[in-house]
Each structure stands twice: as structure tokens, then as C-alpha cells.
Design a protein around this motif. Structure first.
Motif, PDB file in Angstrom:
ATOM      1  N   GLY A 172      11.056  46.576  44.204  1.00 26.26           N
ATOM      2  CA  GLY A 172      10.840  46.371  42.779  1.00 26.26           C
ATOM      3  C   GLY A 172      11.802  47.137  41.891  1.00 26.26           C
ATOM      4  N   ILE A 173      12.102  46.548  40.750  1.00 31.74           N
ATOM      5  CA  ILE A 173      12.954  47.210  39.755  1.00 31.74           C
ATOM      6  C   ILE A 173      12.239  48.447  39.211  1.00 31.74           C
ATOM      7  CG2 ILE A 173      14.200  46.925  37.580  1.00 31.74           C
ATOM      8  CD1 ILE A 173      15.250  45.196  39.923  1.00 31.74           C
ATOM      9  N   THR A 207       6.765  45.723  36.600  1.00 32.45           N
ATOM     10  CA  THR A 207       7.464  45.573  35.326  1.00 32.45           C
ATOM     11  C   THR A 207       6.537  45.513  34.119  1.00 32.45           C
ATOM     12  OG1 THR A 207       9.389  44.549  36.367  1.00 32.45           O
ATOM     13  CG2 THR A 207       9.057  44.106  34.027  1.00 32.45           C
ATOM     14  N   LYS A 235      12.735  37.470  45.877  1.00 27.92           N
ATOM     15  CA  LYS A 235      11.595  37.255  44.982  1.00 27.92           C
ATOM     16  C   LYS A 235      11.390  35.745  44.846  1.00 27.92           C
ATOM     17  CE  LYS A 235       9.676  38.872  40.572  1.00 27.92           C
ATOM     18  NZ  LYS A 235       8.565  39.665  41.107  1.00 27.92           N
ATOM     19  N   GLU A 262      19.799  44.189  36.417  1.00 27.47           N
ATOM     20  CA  GLU A 262      19.279  44.461  37.755  1.00 27.47           C
ATOM     21  C   GLU A 262      18.385  43.324  38.238  1.00 27.47           C
ATOM     22  OE1 GLU A 262      19.670  46.663  35.376  1.00 27.47           O
ATOM     23  OE2 GLU A 262      19.877  48.709  36.135  1.00 27.47           O
ATOM     24  N   HIS A 263      17.562  42.797  37.330  1.00 26.58           N
ATOM     25  CA  HIS A 263      16.738  41.648  37.685  1.00 26.58           C
ATOM     26  C   HIS A 263      17.604  40.448  38.067  1.00 26.58           C
ATOM     27  CE1 HIS A 263      12.545  42.804  36.789  1.00 26.58           C
ATOM     28  NE2 HIS A 263      13.058  43.611  35.865  1.00 26.58           N
ATOM     29  N   LEU A 264      18.650  40.209  37.299  1.00 25.94           N
ATOM     30  CA  LEU A 264      19.516  39.062  37.565  1.00 25.94           C
ATOM     31  C   LEU A 264      20.286  39.241  38.874  1.00 25.94           C
ATOM     32  CD1 LEU A 264      20.922  38.223  34.018  1.00 25.94           C
ATOM     33  CD2 LEU A 264      19.057  37.112  35.262  1.00 25.94           C
ATOM     34  N   ASP A 318      13.139  30.857  36.313  1.00 29.15           N
ATOM     35  CA  ASP A 318      12.877  30.101  37.534  1.00 29.15           C
ATOM     36  C   ASP A 318      14.134  29.340  37.937  1.00 29.15           C
ATOM     37  OD1 ASP A 318      10.177  30.810  37.679  1.00 29.15           O
ATOM     38  OD2 ASP A 318       9.566  29.144  36.397  1.00 29.15           O
ATOM     39  N   GLU A 353      12.503  35.560  38.451  1.00 27.28           N
ATOM     40  CA  GLU A 353      12.421  36.922  37.936  1.00 27.28           C
ATOM     41  C   GLU A 353      11.568  36.918  36.682  1.00 27.28           C
ATOM     42  OE1 GLU A 353      13.427  39.907  38.972  1.00 27.28           O
ATOM     43  OE2 GLU A 353      14.374  39.132  40.793  1.00 27.28           O
ATOM     44  N   ARG A 365      19.230  40.792  41.516  1.00 26.13           N
ATOM     45  CA  ARG A 365      18.292  40.479  42.593  1.00 26.13           C
ATOM     46  C   ARG A 365      18.075  38.975  42.683  1.00 26.13           C
ATOM     47  NH1 ARG A 365      12.398  43.191  42.437  1.00 26.13           N
ATOM     48  NH2 ARG A 365      12.246  41.864  40.584  1.00 26.13           N
ATOM     49  N   LEU A 366      17.976  38.318  41.535  1.00 24.11           N
ATOM     50  CA  LEU A 366      17.813  36.864  41.510  1.00 24.11           C
ATOM     51  C   LEU A 366      18.968  36.173  42.212  1.00 24.11           C
ATOM     52  CD1 LEU A 366      16.207  34.403  40.193  1.00 24.11           C
ATOM     53  CD2 LEU A 366      17.966  34.499  38.410  1.00 24.11           C
ATOM     54  N   THR A 412      11.017  39.612  33.441  1.00 25.20           N
ATOM     55  CA  THR A 412      11.481  40.850  32.825  1.00 25.20           C
ATOM     56  C   THR A 412      10.596  41.200  31.628  1.00 25.20           C
ATOM     57  OG1 THR A 412      12.980  39.866  31.183  1.00 25.20           O
ATOM     58  CG2 THR A 412      13.808  40.092  33.441  1.00 25.20           C
TER      59      THR A 412
END
Length: 340
Positions: free
Chosen positions: A224-225, A263, A164, A52-54, A101, A38, A56-57, A40
Motif C-alpha cells: 500500500g501507498i 488511503t 491492484k 506513486e499510485h500511477l 479503472d 487505483e 503502481r497502476l 487516490t
């Protein structure tokens, strides 16, 4: 940037200098592109939709069955700790671009390698956002020119694009092809094998027709966020109807406006497709209203901030995620920063 302070990276539970965060040459990420990630950003120093990113991760980690012991709450805390430790290395007007990563680690064949521990690797880095969007402030006025390459997106029934991941050579192939086209500010817009528009190589696509906002349905794309920000937050606030559907290139030729979201840059107009004007060939009023509303939500003039960074100079001749070109030997000079 304050050169007296070195950036710090989280690496498997330790906070180490950036130069010391290294994975083995036998890591599964190197062998198979077996890694989820991800990226951000912050607005006014505050992380934007980090959770939200986490989420999805961690969905990607779950689907790929990466044996990660770190919980999502622990990951979130580590991200904020990395940001805090790196503040002395940032200028006052910098925003934080966090890169997370997660790799599977060593394949079982290599578990006997001396000095390398098996198990998943977690790397959290933090660097100035301006690195990844330098030189793109002009695009808010000029827009970008979309080009459909011969390279197709890989559909979900072959490889799940909603994870992702770093196994995306087809993105690179699309960018290489588009870099060969004449003109400036050319961006790849990919199709699936059925001929429907999917996404850019690190950005999502929207078009506007008769005051209705259209975007590809979420089957063969990375959701996508920033795409969700437009669909769920900005458009409803402005009373704009959103429709997710299959979109053909013909639909874009008939559209009034179009734009891309990601982003780093949030939202950038698209003014042509394959050399044909979209609408009047200029950034449109609905596109501009969505970008303005985004700035109001985060209490920041998004375009002015990026313009100010560009005025600072220092990076304008460097490769950029949004500037693809070839030298006289036709060697590609580019970078990819997947920012959806």
C-alpha cells in the motif's frame, strides 16, 4: 454538494457526464475481473502521492499486458483535468476521491459487436472522499476489532497480490464471514496458507512491540501507498524502527499496539484480535503519534475533518466500506472500497 453541477468522468479520451461512462457487457473486466485500478485522495484539495499510485497502476498494466496507449504522463494530466472539471460539483470542505479503472476491453470473440470499439478502456472518476469514510470518525477513539476469517489470502505464487486488481472475490468472502460475527467494528485480517498475517481487505497491518514497528513482509500483500508512507516517511521522522517480517497471530496477541493503514482514513487503531485485547485494548501512544505526524505533514487535522463530516449527517445509515452488517434475512449489506 452543488446539485446544479453534475460530475464529469474521463472515458477513453472524452470528458462525459458520470451517467454516460459505460463499458460493454462483453468487456474482459466483467468476464474475468480483468482490470487494474487505483483510488487516490486529496488533503486540502491537493492530491496525495498521485504519481506513486500511477506508477503502481502502470506496473500492473505492464504485467497483465493490457494494451494501453495512454502514457503515465497523459494519465496524470487527465486526472488533474477531471478534478478541475468537477470542482463546481464539490463542497468547499470536500476532498477528492479519484477512481482510475483500466480494463482490457472486449475479448477478441466479441470484436464484431456493433457500436463497441475494441481496445483498453480508461475511466477516471472523481467523487467526495467523505462518501467512503462516513461514520468512521469514532474508530480513531474506539479502534477496530480484528477477526481472522477462515478465508485465506491468495499467495503470490498463485496470483500476484501486488497488482491492484478487481479479481478479489476472496476479499468479499472474508468480509461476509466477519460480518456474521457478534459485536461492532469487526474487520477482517487475513492469513496466507502458511498461517502468516497478510493484510486486511483493503488495508495494511502494523503492530508495535517494545517500541518497534512490525509489518508483514511484502511477498503476499498489496504494498500500500499508505503503508509505504508509514515505513519510509513517518516512522523515520519519529525515530521509530520498522521491521518487515512474517507475523503470526500469536505475535499480535503479545503486541503493545496495532493499527491498519489505507488511503481514505490514513491510519486507524486496532484494539483486539479475535476478541483478545491488543496491549491494553485501547489506541496506543505510538499509533497516535504516527497519525499526528501524518496530519502535520499534510497540514490537516485528519481526525477532525472526518469528525466534521460525520456531524454533517446524511449518510450515517448507508452501507460503508468500513461497516459490515447483515439484515434480518442475513443478506449482506456492505460495500468494498479497496484503499491501500
Amino acid at each position: 454538494m452543488d446539485n446544479k453541477h453534475k460530475r464529469i468522468v474521463y472515458f477513453n479520451g472524452e470528458y462525459v457526464p458520470e451517467s454516460e461512462a459505460k463499458v460493454s457487457i462483453y468487456d474482459s473486466a466483467l468476464m474475468f475481473g480483468d482490470m487494474v485500478f487505483e483510488m487516490t485522495r486529496s488533503f486540502n484539495g491537493e492530491q496525495w502521492k498521485l504519481r506513486e499510485h500511477l506508477e503502481r497502476l502502470y506496473t500492473g498494466i505492464k504485467i497483465l499486458r493490457i494494451p494501453l496507449k495512454l502514457s503515465i504522463d497523459e494519465m496524470e494530466a487527465a486526472v488533474y483535468e477531471v478534478i478541475e472539471r468537477n470542482k463546481p460539483a464539490f463542497n468547499d470542505n470536500d476532498e477528492h476521491r479519484v477512481l482510475i479503472d483500466v480494463t482490457r476491453g472486449l475479448l477478441s470473440l466479441y470484436h464484431g459487436i456493433d457500436g463497441v470499439e475494441p481496445g483498453a478502456n480508461v475511466i477516471i472518476a472523481d467523487f467526495p472522499l467523505r462518501w467512503t469514510i462516513q461514520g468512521c470518525s469514532k474508530l480513531y477513539k474506539t479502534g477496530v476489532n480484528l477477526m481472522i476469517p477462515s478465508q485465506r489470502a491468495i499467495p503470490s505464487h498463485l496470483m500476484e497480490p501486488k497488482i491492484k486488481n478487481r479479481s478479489r472475490l476472496f476479499y468479499l468472502m472474508a468480509n461476509i464471514e466477519v460480518s456474521m460475527f457478534k459485536g461492532e467494528n469487526n474487520w477482517a485480517l487475513m492469513l496466507d496458507p502458511d498461517g502468516f498475517i497478510t493484510e486486511g481487505t483493503g488495508s495494511n497491518f502494523f503492530m508495535i512491540k517494545d517500541n518497534i514497528l512490525y509489518t508483514p513482509e511484502g511477498r503476499n500483500i498489496l504494498r500500500g501507498i499508505s503503508m509505504q508512507t508509514v515505513i519510509q516517511d513517518l516512522a523515520p521522522q519519529l525515530g521509530i524502527k520498522v521491521v518487515e517480517k512474517n507475523i503470526e497471530p500469536f505475535d499480535v496477541y503479545e503486541a503493545d499496539e496495532a493499527f491498519m493503514t489505507a488511503t481514505p482514513f490514513c491510519l486507524i487503531p486496532a484494539v483486539t484480535l479475535n476478541g483478545l485485547k491488543i496491549g491494553n485494548g485501547k489506541p496506543g501512544p505510538i499509533t497516535e503519534s504516527l497519525l499526528k505526524r501524518w496530519g502535520e505533514v499534510v497540514d490537516l487535522d485528519i481526525v477532525k475533518q472526518i469528525t466534521d463530516w460525520d456531524k454533517g449527517g446524511g449518510l450515517s445509515d448507508s452501507p460503508s466500506p468500513y461497516k459490515f452488517s447483515t439484515d434480518k434475512n442475513t443478506t449482506l449489506t456492505m460495500d468494498i472500497d479497496e484503499g491501500e
